[in-house]
Design an enzyme around this catalytic site. Sequence first.
Site, short mmCIF file in Angstrom:
data_model
loop_
_atom_site.label_atom_id
_atom_site.label_comp_id
_atom_site.label_asym_id
_atom_site.label_seq_id
_atom_site.Cartn_x
_atom_site.Cartn_y
_atom_site.Cartn_z
CE LYS A 134 -5.63 44.31 77.57
NZ LYS A 134 -5.50 44.00 76.06
CG HIS A 148 -19.30 67.13 71.60
ND1 HIS A 148 -19.77 67.98 70.91
CD2 HIS A 148 -18.09 66.87 70.74
CE1 HIS A 148 -19.07 68.56 70.09
NE2 HIS A 148 -17.93 67.99 69.84
O1 M6R Z 1 -9.23 35.80 70.69
P1 M6R Z 1 -9.82 36.97 70.13
O2 M6R Z 1 -8.70 37.96 69.71
O3 M6R Z 1 -10.72 36.94 69.03
O4 M6R Z 1 -10.39 37.57 71.55
C1 M6R Z 1 -11.19 38.85 71.37
C2 M6R Z 1 -11.41 39.35 72.73
O5 M6R Z 1 -12.04 38.47 73.55
C3 M6R Z 1 -10.04 39.60 73.61
O6 M6R Z 1 -9.19 40.56 72.53
C4 M6R Z 1 -10.49 40.32 74.54
O7 M6R Z 1 -10.96 41.78 74.56
C5 M6R Z 1 -8.90 40.28 75.70
N1 M6R Z 1 -9.28 39.67 76.95
C6 M6R Z 1 -8.67 41.85 75.70
O8 M6R Z 1 -7.50 42.04 76.40
#
Ligand code: M6R
Length: 605
Positions: free
Chosen positions: A482, A501
């Site tokens: 985030k 590590h």
């Molecule tokens: O729509 P989805 O949950 O499949 O998307 C997966 C990722 O692209 C999404 O969670 C991305 O990592 C976010 N921007 C994180 O905040």
Amino acid sequence: MCGIIGIVSDKPVSINIINSLKKLEYRGYDSAGLATLSNNLIDEKKCSGRVEELEKILIKNPSNGNIGIGHVRWATHGIPNIINAHPHSSEKVSVVHNGIIENSDELKKDLEEKGFKFKSQTDTEVITVLVTQFLENSKPLESVFKTLKKLKGSFALGIIFKNFPDIIIGARRGSPLAVGYSNDENYLGSDSYALKSMTNKISYLDDGELCMLSKNKVDFYDLNQKKINKKIYTVSDDENTTDKGDYKNFMSKEIFEQSNTIKKCLSEYTDSLKKDINIYNFPIEPKKINKIILIGCGTAYHSCLVAKYWFEELTSIDTEIDIASEFRYRNLKFKTNNLYIFVSQSGETADTAAALDICKKNNVKTCSIVNVVESTIARNSDWVLPIHAGPEIGVASTKAFLGQLIVLYILSLKLSIEREDIDKKNYDTYVENLTKLPEAIKKTFKLESEVQLIAKEFLDAKGSMFLGRGNSFPIALEGALKLKELSYLHAEGYPAGEMKHGPLALIEEGLPVIVIAPKDKYYEKTLSNMQEVIARGGKIFFITDNYNRLLSTNIRFRLRVPRVDSNLSPILLTIPLQLLAYHVASLKNCDIDKPRNLAKSVTVE
Ligand code: M6R
């Protein structure tokens, strides 16, 4: 990951194209464009940047025309500028594209040798040139079919034709595409959300299919150019969820909505009278499940990681996790008594959808945990468990993450009781504990003012680290994701026990280190790892649910979330991290809902 819209009507379409593009901006926002047909000409307008720039261009110089296509771009081939923005038009056709044409270089070389000229650096322009070339001897439909045969890769396409001003052709391979219906008007869109203000009657193209829209009719064709019928769905209306209300941006709205979205999700899955979980129709009888494999990307992958701890803790089922982009290319041994669970907010993520397709081809049972129930992943899986979070617009996933966690936790509990891995008394307590969550989430929001103070300390940092053990380790990863996604500050998430590590070498005087330490079986171990960081000058921000006095004095800031059932602590511990990323990004004046280089729905590989 681009957004596509197409409208054919008996009245001018450009305003509705702009409105739909604004809704599609979550898919890409580095450039935008539209093309309409008017006075027997293709009227193309494009800009780099946001749809509001395109709107300004249209206000100065309106586009008429009762048929048109529009696009918002997330650059793959070629930098985000006006020339590379879509549509890509020739004197005969105009094309919008989402996806990647993998053999575009090869095709371009061939076409250039034949004397065709290219204006852009995009992979899309080969489609424009190919269709234009085939139109010399063929009708639009045939020209598009001939073009598709030459293309490798993934795409959703929208095409209009100067000499056939009544039709839009759409085609899908790999990237989602929907068709909407109304009176004297039909639509093409990357998703139903973009079409919602115009219609709730939607069909979805499957891979290899093509559609031809006129204002009164839509025809669908399969790979073999045979006409087919498609089901028409009525998509649900989500109450007041696509408006940010009094919030500055969608992300803050979505963070503070979480007590309600979790309450809604719990009400869908739990029966408070019977103290039971309403999950039925398992695709594999619970006692016969041999292994669970959880698959997702980004934040959704982090929810799989948390769930692995829950499935292992609460059930006797062996559990694996995988990143979809890795899963899809591995040489896996598929077993019919394994349950493959796909987690995705959008339900359109290309890697996750492809991993699901592989499972389907191997005839194993699939479940999807999605927010968008009309999505490709939901439609293609054997069993769907929606998270009921309502549309998530901010690119950074917040309420969907907590929703995914809740559904995964509920699923682990239900499997546990069905398999008799836990007794009824414990099960009842776990279910009862869930009901306390929405209130606890509300209390956690009260930490915001303290988080704002912490955020200031991240402004001049060169980087940051997030540490946790057990089910707090994935929360460390999520907190780091985030922060980097929103504030562009380097952030690493690590299992606290791994620091010695290697990563300990990164610790230097004043480096912000967030330590996530609920009072669970790892607590003392995490404190020891924290001391190792303190000894090397790390500036500690300690997040816990332990209200006892902590002896260590070298802690810069302590945040205490309410104490709940320790299985559920990842849910509460996430919230201060979401708020931290939000406030650091606000202080740095970053674009909160649309961070640079990203898109909400990742529909390319
Ligand atoms: O729509 P989805 O949950 O499949 O998307 C997966 C990722 O692209 C999404 O969670 C991305 O990592 C976010 N921007 C994180 O905040």
